[in-house]
Design a protein around this motif. Structure first.
Motif, mmCIF file in Angstrom:
data_model
loop_
_atom_site.group_PDB
_atom_site.id
_atom_site.type_symbol
_atom_site.label_atom_id
_atom_site.label_comp_id
_atom_site.label_asym_id
_atom_site.label_seq_id
_atom_site.Cartn_x
_atom_site.Cartn_y
_atom_site.Cartn_z
ATOM 1 N N LEU A 185 2.754 -19.082 -122.173
ATOM 2 C CA LEU A 185 3.066 -20.483 -122.410
ATOM 3 C C LEU A 185 3.572 -21.175 -121.147
ATOM 4 N N GLU A 186 4.326 -20.452 -120.323
ATOM 5 C CA GLU A 186 4.848 -21.052 -119.094
ATOM 6 C C GLU A 186 4.162 -20.512 -117.848
ATOM 7 N N ASP A 187 3.414 -19.430 -117.989
ATOM 8 C CA ASP A 187 2.697 -18.830 -116.867
ATOM 9 C C ASP A 187 1.221 -18.706 -117.225
ATOM 10 N N HIS A 266 7.711 -24.540 -129.173
ATOM 11 C CA HIS A 266 8.928 -24.330 -128.381
ATOM 12 C C HIS A 266 9.777 -23.189 -128.955
ATOM 13 N N ASN A 269 8.278 -19.386 -127.726
ATOM 14 C CA ASN A 269 8.275 -18.916 -126.342
ATOM 15 C C ASN A 269 9.419 -17.931 -126.114
ATOM 16 N N ARG A 552 0.029 -25.404 -119.354
ATOM 17 C CA ARG A 552 1.388 -24.865 -119.191
ATOM 18 C C ARG A 552 2.342 -25.629 -120.108
ATOM 19 N N LEU A 553 3.178 -24.908 -120.833
ATOM 20 C CA LEU A 553 4.182 -25.529 -121.681
ATOM 21 C C LEU A 553 5.289 -26.103 -120.798
ATOM 22 N N ARG A 554 5.352 -27.427 -120.723
ATOM 23 C CA ARG A 554 6.420 -28.068 -119.937
ATOM 24 C C ARG A 554 6.596 -29.511 -120.396
#
Length: 696
Positions: A185-187, A266, A269, A552-554
């Motif tokens: 999710l972030e990478d 959210h 993750n 990307r989760l941001r």
């Protein structure tokens, strides 16, 4: 540049030019008149109920006569536009698959595997003669469980890649856990595994926990079904076991996260180092579990529903070992019942289809065989399907429509006065870089390692599940493929892939009435165009807006922009909360929010793109309908459907989509619909301009 990308680039330039030209002409041109002669309206005129005012009930107006004349087939829980297209596709698949058996395809070839899988499923006499023998190896493994370690290893060995929370909103697995493999999710540089809750026989936790006579009856019928299935399998203690199994599933249901929490990415993750699993979720022997699941080499597992996973793990330790063995015995028989002798299949149908869905009659065996074969060898069949049924002309035309709608969406972002320049630029970049797949993927699945036997239907199905699991777990730790498809070409559906910032539009949905090459653009933009807009908009709904252009989760929203977006979506939640599906059962606007956002924004983008496609010329009148009337009627008729009450209840309780009738009512948020059908204050669907939800 590939041919597909070249066509797409040219289409984008053309659509931008069309937008720039505006709409200035007021007289029909010779070209427009010729188009009226050449094209059909694409509207089912006989399906309209003109006794209903569009402003009172647009679904009843667009589809009322069709509903009055239509009966739900006895082997169906509902009937809809999707059903008719799927039925057409089913007949095509039958021609393809049944024809292969006569082709004497080479041993080991995809064609031979398709033919043998279908033939094995159709061998009813063989299935009857073998009885429970094909399942005996699994039942023996359950019997051999002797302690928590062997239980944990068995539970790990049953994990399958049968959940998909992001692309297919599929949160259900009847195994205790499911696995979803996708990029971090972030990478976004590598694929990781997401562990998901499971273990329920009924569709959702609410079937165990919700009150009301309907649910009470379902629970009683489920416990009776457990006892009947075990009795059929020769268990003399079936009634007692049924109660303990049901009680265990009730505890599993209480451990589960609900649909709304499961949808919240959210909350998903949660990277758990595998070395710390015993601390994060004590109860399971995680070393044995990971070994059984083939995940022992993984350094990290992501917990999608962390609290649920911890609670399920605790149940492995707290519940008696024999209860787990009884439960797993039942789960194994239930999972395979459709490919066991007829008595097992009939019991399963009576509960899952008649009790829970209201379906009266089981589908013909050849139809079930087609569906099962398609599920096991989807890409192999897909290659044959697109060669025969999906012309290049349809692919090019739909790609151009996608480009027009993406352009309309980008233009719409530019016109959002409330959005800050920073947020606007990222949104536009995301739309500009969104990958579009139309018809079929660039590459196909390799089935060479998948064994199909002509005399082993259950084994074929179980090996197909294992092959899919190996395919997915082989991706762990590797760079993701942004062009990967998550649907086969012959599936009547479409999908937005938030982690890939991509969309897939399978060939099978690109059929009338969604897409009709003979119809004029108004109907096609109202039907398939709204579907395209829907999928584009998913990239910016309450889920998609959490991901940037790289998947990307941001958080790329300013505080004020996020607050405005939240206020608009809250209005949409309230709007859908007000709809009553059955007496005492209302829609859940929060549970269906992402799909409702995509419907509203997608319909607006499709309408804008349609108007731009006219290039400043008025639309022709066809069958007495203006272009805008055809656009909105095509949208309403795309969502025509009839449900049995049980099926409607299941959709409302566990589904992420609003039932079709209320999707058709999306029009009440679009200003142009009011002008087109002269909708006035006082009519039931009328919303004041300030109450109409506008998000993108």
């Amino acid at each position: 540049m590939s041919l597909r990308r070249a066509v797409l680039a040219l289409a984008i330039l053309a659509s931008l030019a069309a937008c720039d030209r505006g709409t200035t002409s007021t007289q029909p041109t010779p070209a427009a008149t010729a188009a009226a002669v050449a094209a059909t309206s694409g509207i089912d005129l006989a399906g309209i109920d003109k006794a209903v005012q569009p402003g009172d009930d647009f679904d009843a107006y667009a589809n009322g006569a069709w509903k009055q004349a239509t009966e739900i087939p006895e082997d169906r829980a509902n009937v809809s536009t999707f059903f008719y297209i799927a039925e057409r596709g089913e007949k095509r698949l039958a021609d393809l698959i049944q024809g292969l058996d006569k082709s004497e395809a080479a041993a080991g070839s995809n064609e031979r595997k398709i033919a043998d899988y279908y033939a094995a499923f159709m061998d009813e006499a063989g299935i009857e003669s073998r009885g429970l023998a094909p399942l005996q190896p699994t039942l023996d493994k359950v019997s051999a469980i002797s302690d928590r370690t062997s239980l944990s290893r068995y539970l790990g060995g049953q994990v399958r890649a049968d959940t998909d929370p992001l692309n297919d909103t599929n949160f259900h697995t009847d195994n205790l856990f499911g696995l979803f493999v996708a990029q971090g999710l972030e990478d976004p540089s590598k694929n990781v595994g997401y562990l998901m809750q499971g273990g329920l026989g009924m569709p959702d936790r609410e079937y165990y926990l919700a009150s009301g006579p309907g649910m009470d009856a379902n629970r009683a019928a489920y416990q009776a079904y457990i006892a009947s299935l075990l009795t059929l399998a020769g268990d003399a203690d079936a009634d007692r076991k049924a109660k303990t199994i049901f009680d265990l599933e009730m505890k599993i249901a209480k451990a589960h996260a609900n649909v709304i929490d499961s949808q919240d990415v959210h909350k998903a993750n949660n990277p758990w180092p595998t070395a710390d699993l015993a601390k994060q979720a004590p109860g399971i022997d995680w070393s044995a579990f990971l070994d059984g699941a083939g995940l022992a080499s993984q350094q990290t597992i992501f917990a999608w529903q962390p609290q649920a996973i911890s609670k399920l793990s605790a149940l492995v330790a707290s519940e008696p070992l024999q209860t787990w063995k009884d439960y797993l015995q039942f789960r194994a028989i239930d999972h395979s019942a459709s490919l066991l002798p007829k008595a097992y299949a009939d019991l399963k149908f009576a509960f899952y289809n008649t009790q829970l869905q209201g379906t009266v009659q089981q589908r013909d065996r050849w139809k079930r065989a087609i569906a099962d074969t398609n599920g096991a060898l989807g890409d192999a069949i897909g290659q044959l399907y697109v060669k025969q049924y999906f012309p290049a002309s349809s692919k090019a035309r739909v790609e151009a429509m996608v480009s027009n709608i993406l352009a309309a969406f980008r233009d719409g972002v530019d016109q959002l006065a409330w959005m800050s320049p920073e947020t606007r630029q990222i949104a536009k970049t995301k739309a500009e870089t969104m990958l579009v797949g139309v018809g079929y993927p660039d590459s196909w699945r390799d089935y060479s390692a998948y064994e199909v036997k002509r005399d082993d239907p259950l084994g074929n199905a179980l090996r197909a599940e294992q092959a899919e699991y190996r395919h997915q777990t082989a991706k762990l730790g590797k760079a993701p493929d942004r062009k990967e498809w998550w649907m086969t070409p012959q599936r009547v559906n479409a999908v937005q892939l938030p982690l890939q910032n991509a969309m897939n539009f399978p060939a099978a949905i690109l059929e009338a009435p969604f897409f009709d090459p003979k119809a004029d653009d108004a109907a096609n933009y109202g039907a398939i165009g709204a579907v395209i807009g829907h999928e584009v908009s998913h990239g910016f709904d309450n889920l998609g807006s959490a991901f940037d252009a790289e998947g990307r989760l941001r958080n790329w929203w300013t505080k004020d922009d996020a607050a405005h977006f939240k206020a608009a979506t809250d209005k949409l939640v309230a709007q859908y909360n007000s709809y009553e599906a059955l007496p005492g059962l209302t829609l859940n606007g929060e549970q269906t929010l992402g799909e409702n956002i995509a419907d509203v924004a997608g319909l607006q983008a499709a309408y804008t793109a349609y108007r731009a496609s006219l290039g400043g010329k008025p639309a022709p009148v066809i069958d007495g309908l203006t272009g805008d009337e055809r656009f909105f009627l095509a949208f309403g008729q795309a969502w025509r459907a009839k449900f049995r009450d049980e099926s409607l209840r299941a959709q409302v309780i566990g589904g992420g989509h609003s039932p079709a009738r209320w999707r058709a009512l999306t029009v009440r948020n679009i200003d142009a619909w009011y002008e087109t059908f002269k909708v006035k204050d006082g009519q039931k669907l009328y919303l004041k301009p300030e109450d109409r939800v506008k998000i993108w």
